[in-house]
Write an enzyme that holds these catalytic residues in place. Structure first.
Site, short mmCIF file in Angstrom:
data_model
loop_
_atom_site.label_atom_id
_atom_site.label_comp_id
_atom_site.label_asym_id
_atom_site.label_seq_id
_atom_site.Cartn_x
_atom_site.Cartn_y
_atom_site.Cartn_z
N GLY A 26 0.83 -1.19 0.00
CA GLY A 26 0.00 0.00 0.00
C GLY A 26 0.87 1.25 0.00
O GLY A 26 2.09 1.17 -0.08
N GLU A 54 10.79 -4.44 5.79
CA GLU A 54 11.24 -3.52 4.73
C GLU A 54 12.76 -3.38 4.77
O GLU A 54 13.34 -3.22 5.84
CB GLU A 54 10.57 -2.17 4.97
CG GLU A 54 10.43 -1.30 3.76
CD GLU A 54 9.55 -0.09 4.04
OE1 GLU A 54 8.76 0.28 3.17
OE2 GLU A 54 9.66 0.49 5.15
#
Length: 352
Positions: A26, A54
């Site tokens: 997203g 991440e």
């Protein structure tokens, strides 16, 4: 709740490992990483949960600080210090480096994901990843193009890099409809070199919303209806500046029709005179590229996850409660143990 089963006990009960892999994706600053941090290490049924974070350490400390440099490049382009050609070359090079960790891990993982067993299986491992390679190869490049920081020719070069998807991909697109709250979350991160760019934020939200429709379209049209797609393409309007502005700024509603039309997909952005003949038909090479994009998307099971008004804890509960509805794939136990080792090594070197 019963104690989580150990891997050795679970392995003795099954002839092969059953893997659920889910990508949380997203717009930036939406709360994905906070969700991932709060997801437990085992499901309520005692299934081990591995989390892939991440690769922020790679982006910020391996060679160039990508986050600072890409934002600085876009600022300089908007101040007139860079031409579109100059900013496009820099942004594309940086975006390629953003994609590198995702692509490397995706390649290793893909070889370990075999045939689909369906949904509502009995998984032996749940793998949750912060972003799919599509974020760095398709979504962010398209958003950069829509904001005027990346040219069409460089965008084409980026989307080609989207890898083939093995069976069993579950992609959850996190949605936050409250723009004021979204801006507040992004600003409160206070990361060095990161800026609250409202235009980029709106472009990204629009792209991710449209991505869901694009995947739904690909699941319907591929691989048997290429003629139907080509016919729809000719009916698309030319994507000009006014359509780009509309795409970014007009609120998108979840498409509820029985079948998504090509007009509602990301491919409509590529209806450009530079890519087409006078009658609007795509050149052969660009037709191959866009059809190839659809073919890569068709193996993805996509869902929207609206987190508006939900606390992080409630988001995690809702996300985990629906895990049994997601696709499960076969994997060998050796592969499952390798996945665990890969995740630990990746997080140690890449994540912060």
């Amino acid at each position: 709740m019963s104690e989580p089963q150990s891997w050795s006990v679970m392995a003795s009960q099954m002839t092969s490992a059953q893997l659920i892999r889910v990508y949380l994706d997203g717009s930036m600053g939406i709360g994905k990483t906070s969700m991932l941090n709060e997801i437990p290490t085992h499901s309520l049924m005692g299934v081990p949960v591995l989390k892939v974070f991440e690769p922020m350490k790679y982006w910020r400390y391996y060679f160039t600080d990508l986050v600072t440099t890409v934002n600085d490049t876009c600022d300089r382009r908007r101040r007139g210090e860079f031409s579109l050609f100059q900013s496009s070359m820099i942004v594309t090079a940086l975006q390629s480096k953003f994609a590198d960790p995702y692509l490397v891990f995706h390649e290793r993982l893909s070889s370990k994901c075999h045939r689909i067993t369906g949904t509502r299986g009995n998984p032996s491992l749940i793998l949750i990843l912060d972003r799919h390679p599509i974020s760095a190869t398709v979504c962010f490049p398209i958003a950069r193009h829509l904001t005027g920081d990346c040219s069409l020719e460089m965008l084409i070069s980026m989307i080609i890099r989207l890898p083939q998807e093995p069976p069993g991909c579950n992609l959850v697109i996190v949605d936050l409809h409250d723009e004021k709250e979204h801006v507040s979350r992004l600003s409160s991160r206070n990361r060095t070199g990161e800026k609250t760019d409202l235009l980029m934020l709106r472009a990204l939200n629009a792209v991710y919303s449209c991505l869901v429709d694009t995947i739904m379209y690909a699941n319907h049209i591929c691989p048997y209806s290429k003629d139907e797609w080509e016919s729809e393409w000719l009916d698309l309007p030319w994507f000009d500046t006014s359509l780009a502005t509309t795409f970014i700024n007009e609120p998108r509603t979840d498409y509820r029709g029985s079948r998504v039309s090509l007009h509602h997909t990301l491919l409509a952005i590529f209806k450009r005179r530079e890519l087409c003949a006078e009658d609007g038909s795509l050149s052969t090479t660009h037709a191959w590229i866009l059809w190839g994009l659809l073919m890569k998307l068709r193996n993805i099971n996509v869902e929207r996850f609206n987190i508006t008004g939900l606390s992080t804890t409630k988001c995690v509960e809702s996300f985990m409660d629906t895990m049994s509805e997601r696709l499960v794939t076969h994997s060998s136990w050796n592969d499952a143990f390798e996945i665990e080792a890969d995740v630990l090594a990746y997080n140690k070197e890449m994540a912060m």
